[in-house]
Design an enzyme around this catalytic site. Structure first.
Site, PDB file in Angstrom:
ATOM      1  N   CYS A 249       0.856  -1.198   0.000  1.00 48.59           N
ATOM      2  CA  CYS A 249       0.000   0.000   0.000  1.00 48.59           C
ATOM      3  C   CYS A 249       0.885   1.239   0.000  1.00 48.59           C
ATOM      4  O   CYS A 249       1.888   1.302   0.720  1.00 48.59           O
ATOM      5  CB  CYS A 249      -0.916   0.010   1.232  1.00 48.59           C
ATOM      6  SG  CYS A 249      -2.077   1.407   1.239  1.00 48.59           S
ATOM      7  N   CYS A 308      17.565  37.528  -1.690  1.00 55.07           N
ATOM      8  CA  CYS A 308      16.952  36.959  -0.491  1.00 55.07           C
ATOM      9  C   CYS A 308      16.047  37.990   0.165  1.00 55.07           C
ATOM     10  O   CYS A 308      16.501  39.107   0.484  1.00 55.07           O
ATOM     11  CB  CYS A 308      18.023  36.496   0.495  1.00 55.07           C
ATOM     12  SG  CYS A 308      17.340  35.849   2.036  1.00 55.07           S
ATOM     13  N   CYS A 396      64.619  12.745 -10.849  1.00 56.25           N
ATOM     14  CA  CYS A 396      64.634  12.241  -9.483  1.00 56.25           C
ATOM     15  C   CYS A 396      63.441  12.758  -8.705  1.00 56.25           C
ATOM     16  O   CYS A 396      62.608  13.497  -9.217  1.00 56.25           O
ATOM     17  CB  CYS A 396      65.949  12.629  -8.807  1.00 56.25           C
ATOM     18  SG  CYS A 396      66.126  14.414  -8.586  1.00 56.25           S
ATOM     19  N   CYS A 431      62.277   8.300   3.296  1.00 57.97           N
ATOM     20  CA  CYS A 431      62.802   8.712   1.987  1.00 57.97           C
ATOM     21  C   CYS A 431      64.304   8.508   1.873  1.00 57.97           C
ATOM     22  O   CYS A 431      64.894   8.891   0.845  1.00 57.97           O
ATOM     23  CB  CYS A 431      62.468  10.182   1.728  1.00 57.97           C
ATOM     24  SG  CYS A 431      60.698  10.535   1.701  1.00 57.97           S
TER      25      CYS A 431
END
Length: 456
Positions: A249, A308, A396, A431
């Site tokens: 429903c 606005c 690099c 690194c």
């Protein structure tokens, strides 16, 4: 038995059959009588025909009802009733014409003549309830478009067209339809509250006063179960999903039913979300972009401008920034990406709606910006100093930003020393010794750690 005793016995018998909402009596010795409210029994599917609400659609004038306003008979018993004289009476009704009421009065007189000398009130009442429709040859749909006429005109009075015992209890034709619909609604509510229903959620039988009925499908559930159901859905923001819990429903709860069950704060949220969802489907309405305002604004789409009414902020409805006239829009990347995903996931109708709402130029810009952003995310990294996207083509992992000349590590993204940028790759950390990590052997054919550590 004399007339007075027969009158007393008749009124007592009627009071034992009908309750006080239907029958009221007066038993004074000098003024016996009362009134009876006769509600004719209607077929299961019964309609009334009024003036069409939409003049181009006759069907709009059909209204399905279950109850018609009653026919009220006011009666007074003369002292020589029933031996000689019949009761004095008047008939009052809203939806019968004066001609029809006059015919009913005549029929009541005939019934008295057929049963003269006997009490007659029960026979009259039974006729009004059970035989009225057949006698007047009424059927569905009942046409109520010309019920009330100028029956008080002098012409009618002179010609004695109407029985003086007839009272048409409605002021004007314009009020008749509303009077019938209001009575039907009230009677349905009264009967519902007195009935018992089995809630198919908690499987407990409860009285109608503790239940609600979905208006479009007539499925009934107890208020307690529906209150919990509504609160959960509204709290989750699913104001469009307050549908009947019955299997397959799709009937929706009426806002008045929701308001009657949930707390005030939950209903306010429901009302706000319902308004927002409605405004979202309107092409010329959007909310003020200011976060603390959010007032609905009517847009001027021809000039791409909105003003606005609350905070007076004037903005471009495409990019939601301060109105910039003919200058190109600047839309945030996150908003463009969201618009692009919404557009790609929409069906054909949804895409047409978005194109009308935002314009094809903004849609195409959103798609192009998304593709560009995806490429930049996959193939570039931002400079830690200025944020410029840098692509590493070869060489690099010591990178130089061509915009601000900052040195940074391609692997970790940290800025490097201006005086000795390569020292980063000699220091302890992820690194270390990774200056040439990721470069192909075809560029450098070195083995081992020949370039492991070095000083520059």
């Amino acid at each position: 038995m004399d007339d007075q005793e027969e009158q007393d016995d008749e009124l007592l018998a009627l009071e034992s059959i009908y309750d006080e909402t239907v029958l009221s009596t007066i038993k004074d010795t000098d003024d016996k009588g009362g009134q009876f409210t006769a509600c004719p029994h209607l077929p299961e599917k019964f309609y009334i025909q009024s003036e069409p609400l939409n003049k181009g659609n006759v069907e709009s004038g059909l209204h399905k009802i279950q109850h018609l306003p009653p026919i009220v008979i006011h009666f007074q018993l003369p002292t020589n009733y029933p031996s000689i004289a019949p009761p004095h009476f008047t008939l009052t009704c809203k939806w019968l014409t004066h001609n029809q009421l006059s015919s009913l009065c005549q029929r009541l007189d005939e019934l008295w003549e057929e049963n003269k000398g006997m009490v007659i009130l029960f026979t009259w009442i039974n006729f009004l309830q059970e035989e009225l429709f057949d006698f007047l040859q009424l059927s569905s749909p009942l046409d109520i478009r010309n019920i009330v006429i100028s029956h008080n005109s002098s012409k009618n009075e002179e010609n004695n067209l109407f029985d003086s015992r007839c009272i048409q209890d409605i002021v004007s034709q314009d009020l008749l339809l509303m009077a019938i619909l209001d009575y039907n609604k009230q009677m349905k509510a009264d009967i519902f509250e007195r009935s018992m229903f089995l809630c198919s959620v908690c499987f407990i039988e409860k009285q109608g006063t503790n239940c609600i009925c979905f208006m479009d499908c007539d499925h009934v559930f107890c208020k307690e179960c529906m209150r919990d159901y509504f609160v959960i859905q509204i709290s989750d923001g699913n104001v469009q999903n307050l549908i009947c819990p019955h299997d397959k429903c799709q009937s929706e709860a009426h806002p008045s039913q929701v308001k009657a069950l949930v707390p005030d704060d939950i209903y306010k949220r429901y009302d706000d979300l319902l308004l927002k969802s409605s405004l979202d489907t309107m092409m010329d309405i959007m909310y003020c972009p200011r976060r603390l305002c959010q007032c609905p604004v009517l847009l001027d789409r021809e000039n791409n401008i909105g003003r606005c009414p609350s905070c007076q902020f004037v903005f471009c409805h495409l990019c939601k920034l301060v109105y910039h006239g003919l200058s190109p829009c600047r839309i945030k990347a996150a908003e463009l990406n969201k618009l692009k995903e919404e557009y790609e996931n929409a069906d054909d109708e949804g895409k047409k709606f978005l194109e009308k709402k935002y314009g094809r130029r903004i849609i195409h810009q959103a798609i192009e910006e998304s593709i560009t952003r995806e490429w930049l995310d996959n193939y570039t990294k931002p400079c830690p100093a200025c944020g410029t996207s840098i692509q590493k083509i070869d060489g690099c992992n010591k990178m130089t930003c061509m915009k601000c000349r900052n040195y940074f590590c391609w692997l970790c993204g940290d800025s490097l020393s201006r005086s000795n940028p390569y020292s980063h790759f000699n220091m302890d950390g992820p690194c270390r010794n990774q200056l040439f990590q990721g470069m192909g052997e075809e560029e450098f054919d070195f083995e081992g750690d020949e370039f492991g550590e070095f000083e520059l």
